[in-house]
Scaffold this motif. Structure first.
Motif, PDB file in Angstrom:
ATOM      1  N   PHE A   1       0.772  -1.127   0.070  1.00  0.00           N
ATOM      2  CA  PHE A   1       0.048  -0.039   0.270  1.00  0.00           C
ATOM      3  C   PHE A   1       0.759   1.376   0.034  1.00  0.00           C
ATOM      4  CE2 PHE A   1      -3.092  -2.749   1.014  1.00  0.00           C
ATOM      5  CZ  PHE A   1      -4.577  -2.257   0.231  1.00  0.00           C
ATOM      6  N   THR A   2       1.914   0.961   0.509  1.00  0.00           N
ATOM      7  CA  THR A   2       2.766   2.315   0.394  1.00  0.00           C
ATOM      8  C   THR A   2       3.331   2.725  -0.902  1.00  0.00           C
ATOM      9  OG1 THR A   2       4.763   1.054   0.426  1.00  0.00           O
ATOM     10  CG2 THR A   2       3.868   1.720   2.447  1.00  0.00           C
ATOM     11  N   THR A   3       3.051   1.837  -1.883  1.00  0.00           N
ATOM     12  CA  THR A   3       3.623   2.222  -3.324  1.00  0.00           C
ATOM     13  C   THR A   3       2.591   2.554  -4.145  1.00  0.00           C
ATOM     14  OG1 THR A   3       3.118  -0.039  -4.039  1.00  0.00           O
ATOM     15  CG2 THR A   3       5.335   0.659  -3.231  1.00  0.00           C
ATOM     16  N   THR A   4       1.082   2.950  -3.617  1.00  0.00           N
ATOM     17  CA  THR A   4       0.161   3.536  -4.485  1.00  0.00           C
ATOM     18  C   THR A   4       0.479   4.398  -5.482  1.00  0.00           C
ATOM     19  OG1 THR A   4      -0.499   4.669  -2.508  1.00  0.00           O
ATOM     20  CG2 THR A   4      -2.000   2.719  -3.410  1.00  0.00           C
ATOM     21  N   CYS A   5       1.225   5.402  -5.282  1.00  0.00           N
ATOM     22  CA  CYS A   5       1.812   6.281  -6.189  1.00  0.00           C
ATOM     23  C   CYS A   5       2.734   5.712  -7.193  1.00  0.00           C
ATOM     24  CB  CYS A   5       2.199   7.545  -5.604  1.00  0.00           C
ATOM     25  SG  CYS A   5       3.589   7.210  -4.326  1.00  0.00           S
ATOM     26  N   GLY A   6       3.370   4.733  -6.686  1.00  0.00           N
ATOM     27  CA  GLY A   6       4.269   4.086  -7.910  1.00  0.00           C
ATOM     28  C   GLY A   6       3.156   3.264  -8.704  1.00  0.00           C
ATOM     29  N   LEU A   7       2.088   2.787  -8.248  1.00  0.00           N
ATOM     30  CA  LEU A   7       1.219   1.973  -9.114  1.00  0.00           C
ATOM     31  C   LEU A   7       0.481   2.949 -10.086  1.00  0.00           C
ATOM     32  CD1 LEU A   7      -0.664  -0.250  -6.387  1.00  0.00           C
ATOM     33  CD2 LEU A   7       0.912  -0.838  -8.244  1.00  0.00           C
ATOM     34  N   ASP A   8       0.296   4.172  -9.696  1.00  0.00           N
ATOM     35  CA  ASP A   8      -0.222   4.829 -10.818  1.00  0.00           C
ATOM     36  C   ASP A   8       0.507   5.261 -12.052  1.00  0.00           C
ATOM     37  OD1 ASP A   8      -2.300   5.417  -9.225  1.00  0.00           O
ATOM     38  OD2 ASP A   8      -1.792   7.446  -8.581  1.00  0.00           O
ATOM     39  N   TRP A   9       1.880   5.249 -11.646  1.00  0.00           N
ATOM     40  CA  TRP A   9       2.906   5.709 -12.652  1.00  0.00           C
ATOM     41  C   TRP A   9       3.092   4.231 -13.419  1.00  0.00           C
ATOM     42  CZ3 TRP A   9       4.401  10.087 -13.794  1.00  0.00           C
ATOM     43  CH2 TRP A   9       3.867  11.416 -12.835  1.00  0.00           C
ATOM     44  N   LEU A  10       2.976   3.127 -12.761  1.00  0.00           N
ATOM     45  CA  LEU A  10       3.029   1.957 -13.427  1.00  0.00           C
ATOM     46  C   LEU A  10       2.085   1.804 -14.515  1.00  0.00           C
ATOM     47  CD1 LEU A  10       4.603  -1.083 -13.632  1.00  0.00           C
ATOM     48  CD2 LEU A  10       2.937  -1.751 -12.145  1.00  0.00           C
ATOM     49  N   LEU A  11       0.677   2.083 -14.130  1.00  0.00           N
ATOM     50  CA  LEU A  11      -0.377   2.256 -14.991  1.00  0.00           C
ATOM     51  C   LEU A  11      -0.126   3.129 -16.195  1.00  0.00           C
ATOM     52  CD1 LEU A  11      -3.405   1.441 -15.576  1.00  0.00           C
ATOM     53  CD2 LEU A  11      -3.932   3.565 -14.495  1.00  0.00           C
ATOM     54  N   LEU A  12       0.470   4.330 -15.909  1.00  0.00           N
ATOM     55  CA  LEU A  12       0.871   5.337 -17.107  1.00  0.00           C
ATOM     56  C   LEU A  12       1.682   4.556 -17.865  1.00  0.00           C
ATOM     57  CD1 LEU A  12       0.561   7.912 -18.270  1.00  0.00           C
ATOM     58  CD2 LEU A  12       2.520   8.705 -16.796  1.00  0.00           C
TER      59      LEU A  12
END
Ligand SMILES: *[C@@H]1O[C@H](CO)[C@@H](O)[C@H](O)[C@H]1NC(C)=O
Ligand SMILES: *[C@@H]1O[C@H](CO)[C@@H](O)[C@H](O)[C@H]1NC(C)=O
Ligand SMILES: *[C@@H]1O[C@H](CO)[C@@H](O)[C@H](O)[C@H]1NC(C)=O
Ligand SMILES: *[C@@H]1O[C@H](CO)[C@@H](O)[C@H](O)[C@H]1NC(C)=O
Length: 453
Positions: free
Chosen positions: A415-426
């Motif tokens: 959960f600490t990487t949700t912002c990373g996940l956003d970028w992964l989606l991008l």
């Protein structure tokens, strides 16, 4: 026999008998003496015919020269953009000064003359690729018939220019025209005519047991025509007549299907594989580099095989170059998306980007990535973002980075990487869009270049 009769008159008859015996075997093998006598008559006849013969004067005011051509072999000299043909050029004309009555000359109805002893039309190849070299009309004998007909059949190797269009290499065909005519005389003086509008084609082909036709060159003669072309210029009333032999040849080199076309398609497919790799995979860049090297090597090979054509680019080279650009593009895209996915991110995507991204990713079958992002509710995500903004410690940045890499490797979601996940989606989005663009270009390419594949 005369001596024999004299012998009878003056000496003993035995001497005559001996002489007869000596003479008999000679006259018995009459074949030899016959040809000797014939040769003598021929020499005499030739001498008589050539008395007061001016070999620089035309036989008549207008001399019609009739043509026929037999093609024995041909080859395209690609570096020189010239077609080389081995041919027998039959040309015949009438020379009224060389008429005799056969009966009076031991029935000799034809005589051979060296090529430089009687008049010959001053024919030459107008579009020769070897201008300045000695005339290719070789020194064969001419045959003169007793009615004045002169037949001259020089075997010749002609090389004439033929501009090649290599656009459709290796499926190119070329229409080459051989132009023959009198070099100095106009149509009123020497009138070239054609005996047949199709040249005779006598090219040896080896048919193998398996039914394949093997030829010497990598070219196939489709058809050949012969035409008589009359040109009139404004300056002068006289026509200028040339004989044009159009030869349509097409490349018949099945080997290129294996050595060029197959690798070209193979490289296209490799480029496709490159786009299929998951986003932000580091292998993508390595594989892209490998494809790039292969493409460059193949480009060097094909441009070496294909004759240099500075005025235009063969389609197959365009195809390889295009592929090269695609690979470069894909490496750049891979680098960007890897960067996006692996960078330590302290904030998620701006919501103005995130919302359309989430909508679009459904259309692009990116549900896996979307659900990863969706696992974290919007509020939690927002809270998390403010939290991480509030406490930007080195430790958390590290965590974010590791989390993203971890996630890319297929591990659980942190959960600490949700912002990373956003970028992964991008990154996944960029990657998917580039895959679609590539597929469109690939299909378009295959359609556009199918003529050469
Ligand atoms: C020439 O040919 C004619 C007819 O073919 C023949 O009668 C004659 O004997 C021949 N003359 C010679 C010298 O061979
Ligand atoms: C080949 O070229 C000749 C002369 O330029 C032309 O007359 C002929 O029609 C051409 N043939 C083809 C098949 O294009
Ligand atoms: C070989 O040549 C013959 C006659 O020229 C032709 O009929 C045949 O189709 C050719 N075979 C192949 C395999 O090209
Ligand atoms: C030969 O003549 C035919 C009929 O006139 C024509 O269709 C064909 O294009 C010509 N071929 C060449 C090589 O000029």
């Amino acid at each position: 026999m005369d001596t024999c009769k004299k012998g009878v008159a003056f000496t003993v008859p035995t001497v005559c008998a001996i002489l007869l015996i000596l003479l008999l075997p000679a006259s018995g093998s009459g074949f030899e003496t016959g040809t000797e006598a014939q040769a003598e008559t021929e020499t005499e006849l030739r001498r008589q015919l050539l008395i007061n013969y001016d070999r620089t004067a035309r036989p008549a005011a207008t001399t019609a020269v009739r043509f026929r051509i037999t093609l024995k072999h041909f080859d395209m000299i690609e570096e020189e953009q010239a077609l080389m043909v081995d041919s027998w050029i039959v040309n015949e004309w009438f020379d009224p000064r060389l008429v005799w009555v056969a009966k009076d000359h031991k029935n000799i109805s034809k005589l051979a003359f060296p090529y430089n002893m009687i008049w010959k039309p001053d024919l030459d190849v107008y579009n020769s690729a070897k201008v300045g070299e000695p005339p290719s009309f070789s020194d064969t004998l001419l045959i003169v018939f007793n009615n004045g007909r002169v037949l001259f059949v020089p075997p010749m190797r002609l090389q004439f220019s033929c501009v090649m269009d290599l656009t459709y290499w290796p499926h190119d065909s070329h229409n080459c025209t051989l132009i023959i005519g009198s070099w100095v005389h106009d149509g009123f003086a020497i009138d070239p005519q054609i005996m047949d509008d199709k040249p005779e084609i006598d090219i040896p082909v080896l048919v193998t047991e398996s039914g394949r036709n093997l030829t010497r060159g990598s070219w196939e003669l489709v058809e050949a025509n012969m035409t008589r072309d009359v040109q009139r210029y404004e300056c002068c009333p006289e026509p200028y007549v040339t004989i044009r032999v159009s030869i349509l040849v097409t490349r018949n080199a099945p080997a290129y299907a294996w050595t060029v076309k197959l690798p070209a398609v193979g490289l296209s497919i490799l480029t496709f594989v490159l786009f299929l790799l998951p986003p932000c995979a580091g292998e993508k860049i390595i594989f892209g580099g490998l494809c790039l090297i292969l493409d460059v090597l193949f480009l060097a090979y094909t441009s070496n095989v294909i004759t240099h054509a500075p005025s235009h680019t063969p389609l197959i080279i365009e195809l390889v170059c295009e592929q090269l650009l695609l690979v470069v593009g894909s490496v750049v895209v891979a680098a960007v998306s890897t960067r996006l996915a692996r960078d330590p991110h302290t904030s998620g995507l701006p919501s103005c980007l995130k919302r359309p991204l989430i909508c679009l990713s459904t259309c692009l079958c990116l549900n896996n990535y979307k659900s990863l992002v969706g696992l974290v509710s919007w509020e939690v995500s927002q809270a998390h973002q403010s939290y991480s903004r509030a406490a930007k410690t080195e430790e958390q940045l590290e965590l974010g980075e590791n989390g993203a890499s971890h996630l890319y490797c297929g591990g659980g979601v942190d959960f600490t990487t949700t912002c990373g996940l956003d970028w992964l989606l991008l990154a996944a989005f960029i990657d998917r869009v580039s895959l679609i663009v590539f597929v469109i270009i690939f299909v378009g390419n295959m359609l556009a270049f199918k003529v050469v594949l």
